[in-house]
Design an enzyme around this catalytic site. Structure first.
Site: not given
Ligand code: GLU
Length: 482
Positions: A253-254
């Site tokens: 997600k980062r």
């Protein structure tokens, strides 16, 4: 036997790029082998599974064009099958109830840690006597069911991507839990866990090839033991490389993306994304970079899947997306742009404005990388008013520009034609004895507020058709101080 593969997502989140890429490989392999591609929803984790995620997964796969031949099947609707298998494993001595409490397990881990051992279950309840079991039951302990894993054995398989893989039984963490007893239902073994359910399903669904991410390799070793205990044929396995970020770590997600939906919202189109996902870990024999799923399917062999992790490359995905957008018929591109324009709040009538929208699409197409660029570049044609960039403002501050713009503005009338526009430019160039470049660039600033953009005359014609050219040129010329 005909090929049967599956994608088995857990609906604990939206359709993730990693799962989608696994789906692509399974789909390609199924099509190549004229086999079947099955969708199975692994929803046994009741707390984390949500029906909205199932919907997202189904719509994501559909959007990508990864149609499935059978399913979706839901594991929660197949619990009896797993319970039968668990009973069979217990009856045949492959599995047993373990009554260890969480604090006991915790203590075991602590001890192992203190002596630098890898955490594992020490199989302490493998050979409980009937009396011990009766005592634990009388104490109200709820057992889990563990499957025996002998430390001494070697588990070997010929992975279709990675070649020969060998696992030592002692590296699998001791006897594994295959089911838990849910609080509310102490009569049954309740909740089957992933490794058990997956094997029972793959057997029941006659899966011939399990193609999935390499993060499942240790599971594969455990699952092979389950196949053998259940007396079933072991399928072929192919472990695909992980998708990595630019630092070489697993994409997360980062890194700014999670789900296929995110990619859609960012303006990527399905054929470009599936094309890109196919290249993430697979190289076509002809080294072509642009291909449809159907054409990739004709030459998709698992032997050509790379072992090394596949780095996610935004520039490459952008490039592919732009190639698709640039070569697409205007009609098709327009249908893709319309939802983005509507979402941006632009007003238009898809019926009455059809030709204008098509012409606008043709004008914008060469500069699009993502569909969202169509929103940015299209704003000028849908939204009244103009913002003048500082370099453009500077340009029109030079001698002659204001007069040129005033003159062009005064000649703007509705129904402008290509020849009419050219004639105005020619006449103004002559009238003010300036270079044509000055007229063209001033006019661009007058119409768009910028020094660069798509074909100027086409831009003018489209704005003229919406009655937006005159006032805009006037606004810009008024903003120039004398
Ligand atoms: N539910 C598992 C996952 O989403 C499936 C893995 C498999 O293909 O067996 O990772």
């Amino acid at each position: 036997m005909s090929v049967r593969v599956r994608i088995a997502p857990s609906p604990t989140g939206n359709l993730h790029i990693g799962t989608a890429r696994t789906a692509v490989f399974n789909w390609l392999f199924a099509r190549n082998q004229e086999g079947k591609f099955i969708l199975r929803v692994e929803d046994t984790d009741l707390e984390r599974s949500k029906s909205e995620y199932t919907e997202n997964i189904k719509s994501g796969l559909t959007w990508l064009g990864l149609t499935w031949d059978e399913g979706p099947f839901f594991q929660t609707q197949r619990l009896d099958l797993y319970r039968d298998a668990i009973q069979k494993l217990i009856d045949q001595g492959f599995a047993y109830p373990c009554y260890c409490t969480p604090p006991e397990l915790e203590q075991m881990r602590e001890k192992q840690k203190a002596t630098n051992q890898a955490p594992r279950y020490d199989n302490r309840h493998r050979n409980l006597t009937a009396e011990e079991i009766a005592q634990f039951e009388a104490d109200g302990r709820k057992p889990v069911i563990r499957f025996k894993i002998d430390d001494e054995q070697k588990i070997v398989w010929n992975d279709l991507v990675r070649g020969k893989v060998v696992w030592q039984g002692s590296d699998l963490g001791g006897d594994m839990v295959i089911a838990r007893t849910p609080e509310q239902d102490s009569e049954t073994f309740g909740q089957p866990l992933y490794n058990l359910a997956v094997v029972v399903d793959d057997i029941d669904m006659d899966i011939t090839h399990v193609i999935r991410g390499e993060d499942h390799i240790a599971n594969t070793a455990k699952q092979i033991l389950l196949y053998e205990a259940l007396g079933a044929n072991v399928p072929e396995f192919a472990h695909t490389p992980l998708i990595l970020n630019t630092e070489g770590k697993k994409l997360s997600k980062r890194d700014g993306v999670t789900s296929i939906d995110d990619f859609r919202k960012m303006g990527f189109i399905a054929p470009a994304l599936t094309n890109y996902m196919t290249l993430l870990g697979w190289t076509p024999p002809d080294a072509q970079e642009i291909f449809t799923l159907d054409s990739a399917a004709t030459q998709f062999y698992l032997e050509r899947v790379n072992k090394a992790g596949a780095k996610f490359d935004w520039d490459k995905l952008d490039w592919l997306n732009s190639q698709y957008l640039h070569s697409m018929p205007s009609d098709d591109l327009l249908s893709l742009l319309i939802p983005y324009w509507q979402e941006a709040g632009y007003q238009f009538d898809t019926g009455a404005d059809k030709q204008w929208l098509l012409d606008l699409t043709t004008l914008l197409a060469p500069s699009l990388t993502r569909l969202t660029d169509g929103v940015k570049d299209g704003a000028l044609f849908f939204v009244d008013g103009v913002t003048i960039a500082s370099d453009a403002q500077e340009f029109v501050a030079q001698d002659g520009a204001k007069a040129v713009l005033e003159s062009v503005g005064s000649q703007c009338e509705s129904g402008l034609t290509l020849d009419g526009a050219k004639a105005i430019i020619k006449a103004v160039t002559k009238e003010f004895k300036v270079k044509k470049g000055l007229v063209m660039r001033s006019l661009r600033v007058g119409l768009t507020g910028a020094l660069h953009g798509p074909d100027l005359i086409q831009t003018w014609l489209l704005l003229n058709q919406k009655g937006m050219d005159k006032t805009r040129i006037e606004t810009v010329s008024n903003s120039i101080s004398n």
